[in-house]
Design a protein around this motif. Structure first.
Motif, PDB file in Angstrom:
ATOM      1  N   PHE A 105       0.854  -1.177   0.000  1.00 47.48           N
ATOM      2  CA  PHE A 105       0.000   0.000   0.000  1.00 47.48           C
ATOM      3  C   PHE A 105       0.897   1.237   0.000  1.00 47.48           C
ATOM      4  N   VAL A 106       0.931   1.885  -1.157  1.00 46.82           N
ATOM      5  CA  VAL A 106       1.858   2.995  -1.390  1.00 46.82           C
ATOM      6  C   VAL A 106       1.078   4.304  -1.389  1.00 46.82           C
ATOM      7  N   SER A 107       1.590   5.288  -0.659  1.00 45.32           N
ATOM      8  CA  SER A 107       0.950   6.609  -0.690  1.00 45.32           C
ATOM      9  C   SER A 107       2.005   7.697  -0.565  1.00 45.32           C
ATOM     10  N   PRO A 108       1.822   8.807  -1.277  1.00 44.90           N
ATOM     11  CA  PRO A 108       2.773   9.916  -1.134  1.00 44.90           C
ATOM     12  C   PRO A 108       2.728  10.463   0.285  1.00 44.90           C
ATOM     13  N   GLY A 109       3.911  10.797   0.792  1.00 43.22           N
ATOM     14  CA  GLY A 109       3.984  11.403   2.123  1.00 43.22           C
ATOM     15  C   GLY A 109       4.059  12.909   2.050  1.00 43.22           C
ATOM     16  N   HIS A 110       5.009  13.401   1.241  1.00 43.17           N
ATOM     17  CA  HIS A 110       5.236  14.845   1.150  1.00 43.17           C
ATOM     18  C   HIS A 110       6.112  15.131  -0.066  1.00 43.17           C
ATOM     19  N   LYS A 111       5.778  16.171  -0.826  1.00 38.86           N
ATOM     20  CA  LYS A 111       6.597  16.698  -1.929  1.00 38.86           C
ATOM     21  C   LYS A 111       6.851  15.672  -3.027  1.00 38.86           C
ATOM     22  N   ILE A 112       5.821  14.859  -3.338  1.00 33.78           N
ATOM     23  CA  ILE A 112       5.904  13.885  -4.401  1.00 33.78           C
ATOM     24  C   ILE A 112       4.481  13.520  -4.812  1.00 33.78           C
ATOM     25  N   THR A 113       4.303  13.074  -6.050  1.00 35.21           N
ATOM     26  CA  THR A 113       2.988  12.673  -6.517  1.00 35.21           C
ATOM     27  C   THR A 113       2.790  11.165  -6.339  1.00 35.21           C
ATOM     28  N   LEU A 114       1.537  10.730  -6.492  1.00 35.12           N
ATOM     29  CA  LEU A 114       1.248   9.306  -6.388  1.00 35.12           C
ATOM     30  C   LEU A 114       1.938   8.528  -7.501  1.00 35.12           C
ATOM     31  N   GLY A 115       1.867   9.030  -8.739  1.00 38.48           N
ATOM     32  CA  GLY A 115       2.508   8.326  -9.846  1.00 38.48           C
ATOM     33  C   GLY A 115       4.002   8.167  -9.641  1.00 38.48           C
ATOM     34  N   GLU A 116       4.665   9.224  -9.160  1.00 41.54           N
ATOM     35  CA  GLU A 116       6.103   9.139  -8.889  1.00 41.54           C
ATOM     36  C   GLU A 116       6.379   8.159  -7.753  1.00 41.54           C
ATOM     37  N   SER A 117       5.508   8.132  -6.765  1.00 42.19           N
ATOM     38  CA  SER A 117       5.680   7.213  -5.636  1.00 42.19           C
ATOM     39  C   SER A 117       5.640   5.767  -6.105  1.00 42.19           C
ATOM     40  N   VAL A 118       4.673   5.435  -6.957  1.00 39.49           N
ATOM     41  CA  VAL A 118       4.565   4.072  -7.472  1.00 39.49           C
ATOM     42  C   VAL A 118       5.808   3.710  -8.281  1.00 39.49           C
ATOM     43  N   ARG A 119       6.246   4.615  -9.140  1.00 39.28           N
ATOM     44  CA  ARG A 119       7.415   4.341  -9.985  1.00 39.28           C
ATOM     45  C   ARG A 119       8.663   4.093  -9.149  1.00 39.28           C
ATOM     46  N   ILE A 120       8.891   4.908  -8.144  1.00 39.45           N
ATOM     47  CA  ILE A 120      10.108   4.775  -7.347  1.00 39.45           C
ATOM     48  C   ILE A 120      10.059   3.517  -6.481  1.00 39.45           C
ATOM     49  N   VAL A 121       8.906   3.200  -5.921  1.00 38.31           N
ATOM     50  CA  VAL A 121       8.788   1.957  -5.157  1.00 38.31           C
ATOM     51  C   VAL A 121       9.108   0.757  -6.039  1.00 38.31           C
ATOM     52  N   LEU A 122       8.595   0.740  -7.254  1.00 38.66           N
ATOM     53  CA  LEU A 122       8.893  -0.369  -8.165  1.00 38.66           C
ATOM     54  C   LEU A 122      10.370  -0.393  -8.543  1.00 38.66           C
ATOM     55  N   ASP A 123      10.960   0.760  -8.777  1.00 42.18           N
ATOM     56  CA  ASP A 123      12.395   0.813  -9.086  1.00 42.18           C
ATOM     57  C   ASP A 123      13.232   0.243  -7.949  1.00 42.18           C
ATOM     58  N   CYS A 124      12.787   0.457  -6.722  1.00 36.83           N
ATOM     59  CA  CYS A 124      13.559   0.026  -5.544  1.00 36.83           C
ATOM     60  C   CYS A 124      13.287  -1.425  -5.167  1.00 36.83           C
TER      61      CYS A 124
END
Length: 237
Positions: free
Chosen positions: A178-197
């Motif tokens: 369950f991924v959600s932006p915390g601060h200073k980032i969008t949802l789409g960027e959050s999903v992309r970075i979680v997958l990259d990591c």
């Protein structure tokens, strides 16, 4: 502390006042810089103490650069929805001890997908003014449709008529996160970075390593043997 708050809260009433102020300060907006260093933070409790760990990785290569730890006395009781006030001080101290400042922090908890709209990741982001992502194994709020079984498939997490997060399959056939932006980032960027990591495992590598190290340190501190050697080894080999 957010503006107007100079002392750490001692009870849930004071913590909720700070949580309200943090919610007002959250900014869900595109990343304004290139991400080169990603940190993951996690905590483990033993007795009346908590060990907070920060693991720093090169992004997107996922190479461990450094990890740090702090041990603190627990100063806030367990209150559902107020996790930050119990473990947050140790996490922020661990991040502050890193030799390089992360461009983004992954937190084992929620961002805005929270009953009050401000979970652990949002608090960390607002407190230290850094982009943060909440990456949790279970949801606190919202409804969703199960995403497809393949890596990278996800579905929106909806709460009170709006999208507050994403339910993301990080590896083929594993339970979603369950991924959600915390601060200073969008949802789409959050999903992309979680997958990259999440290169090999369900959990993104910076968070996975922070979890492993926090549990090892807890065990070492509880048992005594080897604790000094383990806790002094803060640089990656």
């Amino acid at each position: 502390m957010p503006p107007g708050f100079q002392t750490w809260p001692l009870d849930a009433v004071g913590a909720r006042r700070i949580q309200e102020r943090v919610r007002e300060e959250i900014r869900i907006e595109p990343l304004g810089k290139k991400v080169r260093l990603v940190a993951g933070v996690d905590a483990a409790f033993f007795g009346e103490r908590v060990v907070g760990v920060a693991s720093l990785f090169l992004y997107p290569r996922m190479v461990l650069v450094e990890y740090t730890h702090v041990v603190r006395k627990v100063s806030f009781p367990y209150v559902p929805g107020l996790l930050f006030f119990r473990e947050g001080p140790a996490l922020i101290d661990a991040l502050s001890a890193l030799g390089a400042e992360p461009d983004l922090v992954l937190c084992d908890g929620q961002g805005v997908a929270h009953p009050e709209g401000a979970g652990l990741a949002s608090h960390v982001g607002v407190m230290i003014n850094v982009p943060t992502i909440g990456c949790a194994k279970a949801r606190l709020v919202g409804e969703y449709e199960e995403p497809g079984t393949g890596r990278g498939q996800w579905s929106p997490l909806l709460f009170k008529g709006r999208s507050v997060g994403a339910v993301v399959r990080t590896q083929d056939g594993v339970k979603p996160l369950f991924v959600s932006p915390g601060h200073k980032i969008t949802l789409g960027e959050s999903v992309r970075i979680v997958l990259d990591c999440a290169t090999r495992y369900r959990i993104p590598e910076p968070l996975r390593q922070a979890d492993i190290l926090s549990r090892r340190m807890k065990k070492a501190l509880e048992g005594g043997k080897g604790a000094v050697m383990l806790l002094n080894a803060s640089r990656a080999p």
